[in-house]
Design an enzyme around this catalytic site. Structure first.
Site, PDB file in Angstrom:
ATOM      1  N   HIS A 162      -5.624  -5.912   4.071  1.00 49.77           N
ATOM      2  CA  HIS A 162      -4.678  -4.802   4.081  1.00 49.77           C
ATOM      3  C   HIS A 162      -4.035  -4.633   5.454  1.00 49.77           C
ATOM      4  CE1 HIS A 162      -5.658  -2.746   0.154  1.00 49.77           C
ATOM      5  NE2 HIS A 162      -6.575  -3.709   0.226  1.00 49.77           N
ATOM      6  N   CYS A 204       0.842  -1.189   0.000  1.00 45.70           N
ATOM      7  CA  CYS A 204       0.000   0.000   0.000  1.00 45.70           C
ATOM      8  C   CYS A 204       0.880   1.243   0.000  1.00 45.70           C
ATOM      9  CB  CYS A 204      -0.906  -0.013   1.222  1.00 45.70           C
ATOM     10  SG  CYS A 204      -1.847   1.509   1.456  1.00 45.70           S
ATOM     11  N   GLU A 205       0.621   2.146  -0.932  1.00 45.37           N
ATOM     12  CA  GLU A 205       1.479   3.317  -1.060  1.00 45.37           C
ATOM     13  C   GLU A 205       1.260   4.343   0.052  1.00 45.37           C
ATOM     14  OE1 GLU A 205      -0.863   6.159  -4.218  1.00 45.37           O
ATOM     15  OE2 GLU A 205       0.268   4.463  -5.022  1.00 45.37           O
ATOM     16  N   HIS A 206       0.199   4.214   0.828  1.00 43.05           N
ATOM     17  CA  HIS A 206      -0.068   5.176   1.897  1.00 43.05           C
ATOM     18  C   HIS A 206       0.797   4.930   3.131  1.00 43.05           C
ATOM     19  CE1 HIS A 206      -4.348   6.097   0.188  1.00 43.05           C
ATOM     20  NE2 HIS A 206      -3.382   6.682  -0.479  1.00 43.05           N
ATOM     21  N   HIS A 207       1.021   3.660   3.475  1.00 48.11           N
ATOM     22  CA  HIS A 207       1.773   3.335   4.678  1.00 48.11           C
ATOM     23  C   HIS A 207       2.938   2.375   4.421  1.00 48.11           C
ATOM     24  CE1 HIS A 207      -2.314   4.443   6.166  1.00 48.11           C
ATOM     25  NE2 HIS A 207      -1.618   5.084   7.078  1.00 48.11           N
ATOM     26  N   CYS A 267      -2.661  -2.034   6.590  1.00 44.99           N
ATOM     27  CA  CYS A 267      -2.986  -0.737   7.189  1.00 44.99           C
ATOM     28  C   CYS A 267      -4.348  -0.761   7.874  1.00 44.99           C
ATOM     29  CB  CYS A 267      -2.941   0.362   6.137  1.00 44.99           C
ATOM     30  SG  CYS A 267      -4.021   0.113   4.729  1.00 44.99           S
ATOM     31  N   GLN A 301      -5.229  -0.819  -4.126  1.00 42.71           N
ATOM     32  CA  GLN A 301      -5.925  -1.972  -4.692  1.00 42.71           C
ATOM     33  C   GLN A 301      -6.845  -1.560  -5.832  1.00 42.71           C
ATOM     34  OE1 GLN A 301      -7.668  -4.764  -1.901  1.00 42.71           O
ATOM     35  NE2 GLN A 301      -9.129  -5.499  -3.423  1.00 42.71           N
TER      36      GLN A 301
END
Length: 211
Positions: free
Chosen positions: A161, A92-95, A163, A133
């Site tokens: 996920h 996941c590119e956020h975390h 996160c 995703q």
């Protein structure tokens, strides 16, 4: 694919800078108040750099290259092709935490078909980069649609996920389902029929975004 099972990068693709990753992890360990020289952490920067080399091996790689070689149907109309339960892992590119699950692919061939292992490699390549995703599902659908010149495509992804399960709300049993459809299979009736054939592992879901 390389002998180790990793996606091979094109010569002009961005190269993963292992030394910079090691230096960044070293600083991260210091930033959280740890001692990076203690025995349990001495090799952590190197291990993380090695892991990131695998996690992000798909950066700069065109997944459609896996679909370049196919079998000509010689004027015949191909029937529906479905591959279920392709296990994948992405970040996941956020975390920069992993999301892990299964992908189900279906396509209506145009003038040619491709080896089933090539479909798996498309998923592997597009998963091996910082992702969402929702975007990953669309990118796989677009790659199959464009790379195969397919008459229709449906992609379903079901993933857990990190996160969501390991931080924040910590919903350890939660999964996320995304759907993308293209061409003839974007029709709601056709899509529902395909999802029925993907059952029981694929969710009974007939929504999703159309191309």
């Amino acid at each position: 694919m390389t002998e180790t099972g990793q996606t091979a990068q094109r010569p002009d693709a961005p190269r993963i800078d292992v030394a910079r990753i090691e230096a960044a992890v070293l600083e991260l360990l210091k930033a959280i108040g740890e001692d990076p020289t203690r025995s349990g952490l001495e090799q952590t920067p190197r291990r993380v750099a090695q892991a990131y080399s695998e996690f992000f091996a798909g950066v700069g790689v065109d997944a459609r290259e896996h679909l370049a070689d196919g079998i000509d149907l010689e004027g015949n109309t191909g029937e529906l092709v479905i591959v279920r339960d392709i296990h994948f892992r992405s970040m996941c590119e956020h975390h920069l935490l992993p999301f892990i699950g299964v992908a189900h692919l279906a396509y209506l061939p145009g003038d040619r078909i491709v080896g089933l292992g090539n479909l798996v490699r498309v998923v592997e390549t597009l998963s091996a980069r910082p992702q969402l995703q929702e975007r990953l599902t669309d990118e796989i659908a677009d790659a199959l649609n464009d790379g195969l010149e397919a008459r229709g495509v449906v992609v379903v992804m079901d993933a857990s996920h990190g996160c969501v399960t390991a931080r924040g709300s910590q919903q350890i049993s939660s999964t996320t389902v995304t759907v993308a459809s293209r061409g003839e299979l974007a029709d709601s009736v056709q899509r529902a029929a395909v999802l029925g054939l993907m059952a029981p592992t694929a969710p009974d879901f007939i929504g999703g975004r159309n191309g």
